[in-house]
Design a protein around this motif. Structure first.
Motif, PDB file in Angstrom:
ATOM      1  N   LEU A  68      65.025  78.098 -28.507  1.00  0.00           N
ATOM      2  CA  LEU A  68      65.206  78.997 -29.735  1.00  0.00           C
ATOM      3  C   LEU A  68      64.728  80.375 -29.061  1.00  0.00           C
ATOM      4  O   LEU A  68      63.742  80.610 -28.362  1.00  0.00           O
ATOM      5  N   TRP A 113      72.229  79.974 -31.869  1.00  0.00           N
ATOM      6  CA  TRP A 113      73.631  79.536 -31.526  1.00  0.00           C
ATOM      7  C   TRP A 113      74.232  79.533 -32.968  1.00  0.00           C
ATOM      8  O   TRP A 113      73.872  78.932 -33.875  1.00  0.00           O
ATOM      9  N   GLN A 114      75.426  80.070 -32.992  1.00  0.00           N
ATOM     10  CA  GLN A 114      76.351  80.215 -34.131  1.00  0.00           C
ATOM     11  C   GLN A 114      76.722  78.941 -34.608  1.00  0.00           C
ATOM     12  O   GLN A 114      76.818  78.949 -35.952  1.00  0.00           O
ATOM     13  N   TYR A 120      68.883  68.651 -34.198  1.00  0.00           N
ATOM     14  CA  TYR A 120      70.122  69.890 -34.457  1.00  0.00           C
ATOM     15  C   TYR A 120      71.340  69.586 -34.719  1.00  0.00           C
ATOM     16  O   TYR A 120      71.665  68.204 -33.998  1.00  0.00           O
ATOM     17  N   ASP A 152      73.621  83.971 -31.646  1.00  0.00           N
ATOM     18  CA  ASP A 152      73.367  84.466 -32.971  1.00  0.00           C
ATOM     19  C   ASP A 152      72.560  85.550 -32.899  1.00  0.00           C
ATOM     20  O   ASP A 152      71.456  85.504 -32.715  1.00  0.00           O
ATOM     21  N   GLN A 176      65.407  87.976 -35.272  1.00  0.00           N
ATOM     22  CA  GLN A 176      64.125  87.158 -35.932  1.00  0.00           C
ATOM     23  C   GLN A 176      62.997  87.037 -34.952  1.00  0.00           C
ATOM     24  O   GLN A 176      61.753  87.047 -35.295  1.00  0.00           O
ATOM     25  N   ARG A 236      68.360  78.592 -38.634  1.00  0.00           N
ATOM     26  CA  ARG A 236      69.030  79.348 -37.387  1.00  0.00           C
ATOM     27  C   ARG A 236      68.254  79.021 -36.351  1.00  0.00           C
ATOM     28  O   ARG A 236      66.830  78.455 -36.277  1.00  0.00           O
ATOM     29  N   THR A 237      69.083  78.682 -35.146  1.00  0.00           N
ATOM     30  CA  THR A 237      68.592  78.402 -33.527  1.00  0.00           C
ATOM     31  C   THR A 237      68.900  79.312 -32.776  1.00  0.00           C
ATOM     32  O   THR A 237      68.557  79.089 -31.545  1.00  0.00           O
ATOM     33  N   SER A 266      72.506  74.219 -36.053  1.00  0.00           N
ATOM     34  CA  SER A 266      71.743  74.519 -36.926  1.00  0.00           C
ATOM     35  C   SER A 266      70.587  73.347 -37.049  1.00  0.00           C
ATOM     36  O   SER A 266      70.780  72.454 -36.653  1.00  0.00           O
ATOM     37  N   ALA A 296      69.260  85.634 -35.163  1.00  0.00           N
ATOM     38  CA  ALA A 296      68.248  84.751 -34.636  1.00  0.00           C
ATOM     39  C   ALA A 296      67.591  85.441 -33.756  1.00  0.00           C
ATOM     40  O   ALA A 296      66.384  85.432 -33.573  1.00  0.00           O
ATOM     41  N   THR A 351      61.889  81.823 -34.649  1.00  0.00           N
ATOM     42  CA  THR A 351      63.155  81.693 -35.581  1.00  0.00           C
ATOM     43  C   THR A 351      63.025  80.832 -36.675  1.00  0.00           C
ATOM     44  O   THR A 351      62.941  79.610 -36.605  1.00  0.00           O
ATOM     45  N   ARG A 392      65.953  84.280 -45.279  1.00  0.00           N
ATOM     46  CA  ARG A 392      65.337  83.182 -45.473  1.00  0.00           C
ATOM     47  C   ARG A 392      63.976  83.126 -46.252  1.00  0.00           C
ATOM     48  O   ARG A 392      63.596  82.277 -47.443  1.00  0.00           O
TER      49      ARG A 392
END
Length: 635
Positions: free
Chosen positions: A335, A199-200, A150, A179, A185, A196-197, A203, A182, A192, A450
């Motif tokens: 996540l 958190w903004q 990450y 986020d 998702q 995306r993880t 990644s 995420a 996820t 995505r």
């Protein structure tokens, strides 16, 4: 197998020596040793922190950070399975080695003038960061993303840290806010999609890629290496045999996860050919699982396989009350995530730790050789003339037997969508209309972007819808779900999970055939299945239908869902992100037996725990309710 944290510039400068070890949050990934190194140059700083799980070459000289400021310093997580071959290649170049481990092999390889070409030859699972003498940072992951990595960036997009897990980034205050896309998702898919993880500012580093950034800003990421297209191979059996032989090598005890399914049974067959003497771990439910659940118990099959092969079994009795284990699941996965299959691996890994440090698993076969039911659905859809779809769509509205109702509803939704949407829709737990009602703030376009991007690229290049789905699964589903939980669940117990079916030789054999050649209608992963039987897998295993992990999510929620939901619905998740009344209706549909919404509801429970912990600023009421509820017969 290990864990590391790399802090750059201000993130490194702000670390006081009096503060706790920043790798404490990764202690489970490396209980055997730790290492730390600070580097500095004009206008730049780097701090490298490492935790080691010793698996190959147990000598302390193979510890990390590895190298020197004058040549470069490496931190690395994973295994290079063909390290003995690469060592000989480098020795012919007069490289002198001081250890017997693969860390030094990878280090010397990365410092060669033709390092990119040599990296093409690596067969392994890896994530690494290399800090060169001039301050450049090169970092990346293996072809399929077996090992996690990450990247945290500041508000301007400058790289500030790299880590094997997200928790040390949170501890350093580098993740930014939650986020919402995420989290949405995670509810829609139960995982996820990368990058995306949750958190903004964090990644996932792309799989099959090594990136390079220059000091002092570490702003622009240049692609330094990309995993090459493999030369096609046709002999699946030979590829599997070679991969198993490579991956069973270790300086610690190696064990097998045996479910009695096709994939793990083939692993057992090949391991025994290689003289395997380690333990084989098999799960069985501690309490009786309801007969209304859509799966078979693995235990009788595993026992039959073990008897046929003469393989001693180590039974692990599972607590199948996955509702009570949701807080543990959320903590372990980090996540937004909601697949109950991970609960079994968490328990298996914990039970195995006292007997084996390495476990071999059959993960990855379904995605490479197209074994999931959704591939059958898309293969059928792409063969159907367009004019038949409205009639078939109408037919799916006729109530089907309970056992097939969910599949019929999902197939009906696919008939109403175009091929570009099939990849996400086959994995979704809500229709577009249901999602619009549940999630007024995060729309369908945002959470499926995505999937549509990956599938669209294949379709625009002339590929088939089935090929597009397979590519989505390899690039998104495999690293975002199965490999994520394989890594997190095993490493939580300080166990290394290896996946021989994702070795380079096997991947070449899988990608050497078109998607349509991997299966037939009614026979998923047909090509793989035929090769397994020819290699000695018993017919009773090969004929066994695929089922998922036997967690009684549906029956547990029907019995206890009303009581639990009374408390869970108060979660701030249903103030901040999701519509509470829509969620009430979904839960009621399942609890009262009108529709099977068990996994969708399970996903909402996981999302509520995640949101309370990571967005609402505390442990949260939902985690307390789920951890503490009592159910008769729960073990």
């Amino acid at each position: 197998m290990c864990g590391f944290l790399v802090l750059l510039n201000e993130a490194a400068r702000n670390r006081s020596p009096s503060l706790p070890d920043p790798c404490t949050a990764l202690a489970h990934r490396g209980p055997d040793a730790s290492g730390h190194l600070a580097l500095a140059g004009p206008g730049r700083r780097a701090a490298l922190h490492f935790r080691r799980l010793a698996v190959v070459d147990l000598d302390p000289r193979s510890g990390q950070p590895f190298g020197s400021p004058e040549r470069g310093v490496l931190v690395y997580n994973g295994e290079v399975y063909n390290a003995p071959h690469l060592r000989e290649v480098l020795r012919k170049r007069r490289v002198r080695f001081t250890t017997e481990g693969d860390t030094e092999v990878l280090y010397e390889l990365l410092l060669q003038p033709d390092a990119r070409r040599l990296l093409d030859q690596v067969d392994g699972m890896f994530a690494f960061a290399l800090v060169l003498p001039d301050g450049r940072v090169r970092y990346g992951r293996d072809r399929l993303g077996v090992k996690p990595l990450y990247a945290a960036a500041d508000a301007a997009g400058h790289l500030v840290a790299l880590a094997s897990e997200i928790e040390p980034l949170r501890a350093a205050g580098l993740t930014g806010g939650a986020d919402p896309v995420a989290v949405a998702q995670g509810a829609m898919f139960l995982w996820t999609p990368p990058p995306r993880t949750g958190w903004q500012r964090v990644s996932a580093v792309p799989a099959g890629t090594v990136l390079s950034r220059r000091p002092p800003a570490y702003d622009e990421a240049l692609t330094w290496w990309r995993a090459p297209v493999l030369a096609p191979a046709t002999d699946i059996a030979a590829a599997v045999r070679a991969s198993v032989a490579r991956q069973m090598r270790a300086d610690v005890m190696v064990g097998l996860l045996l479910s009695g399914g096709l994939d793990s049974t083939w692993l057992a067959v090949e391991l025994l050919r290689e003289g395997f003497t380690g333990p084989a771990f098999t799960a069985r439910p501690r309490t009786v699982v309801s007969g209304t659940e859509p799966f078979e118990d693995d235990a009788p099959y595993a026992a039959r396989v073990a008897h046929r092969l003469g393989l001693p079994l180590a039974w692990v009795d599972l607590d199948v009350d996955v509702l009570r284990r949701i807080p543990e699941l959320v903590t372990t996965m980090e996540l937004p995530f909601g697949d109950p299959a991970a609960v079994a691996l968490i328990q298996l890994s914990g039970a195995a730790r006292g007997q084996a440090t390495v476990l071999l698993s059959g993960l990855g076969v379904e995605e490479l050789f197209l074994g999931y039911e959704r591939y059958q659905a898309v293969l059928l859809l792409q063969q159907l003339p367009a004019w038949t779809r409205p009639t078939l769509c109408a037919a799916t509205l006729v109530p089907a037997p309970r056992r097939y109702r969910g599949r019929a509803e999902k197939f009906g939704r696919l008939l109403q969508l175009g091929a570009r949407d099939w990849s996400w829709a086959t994995q979704a737990y809500y229709s577009g209309r249901e999602w619009a009602a549940l999630s007024p703030l995060v729309g369908l376009d945002a959470i499926t972007e995505r999937h549509r991007e990956v599938a669209g690229a294949v379709l625009d290049a002339g590929g088939t819808p089935l090929a597009a789905l397979a590519e989505c699964d390899r690039r998104l589903f495999l690293p975002g779900l199965n490999l994520l939980y394989g890594d997190r669940a095993s490493m939580r117990a300080s166990v290394e999970l290896r996946v021989p079916f994702l070795g380079e030789q096997v991947v070449a054999a899988a990608l050497g055939a078109a998607a349509e050649e991997q299966l037939r209608l009614g026979d998923g992963k047909a090509r793989f299945r035929a090769a397994s039987v020819a290699s000695g897998v018993p017919q009773f295993v090969a004929r066994r239908p695929k089922t998922g992990f036997g967690a009684p999510v549906r029956s547990l929620l029907r019995e206890h869902g009303d009581r639990l939901w009374t408390e869970v619905r108060r979660s701030p998740l249903f103030d901040d992100l999701f519509d509470r009344r829509t969620a009430d209706r979904l839960v009621a549909e399942h609890v009262h037996g009108r529709r099977d919404r068990g996994l969708a509801v399970f996903g909402l429970l996981c999302a509520a725990v995640w949101w309370e912990r990571n967005a609402a600023g505390g442990a949260g009421r939902t985690a307390e309710v789920l951890s503490g509820y009592e159910t008769a017969g729960a073990g």
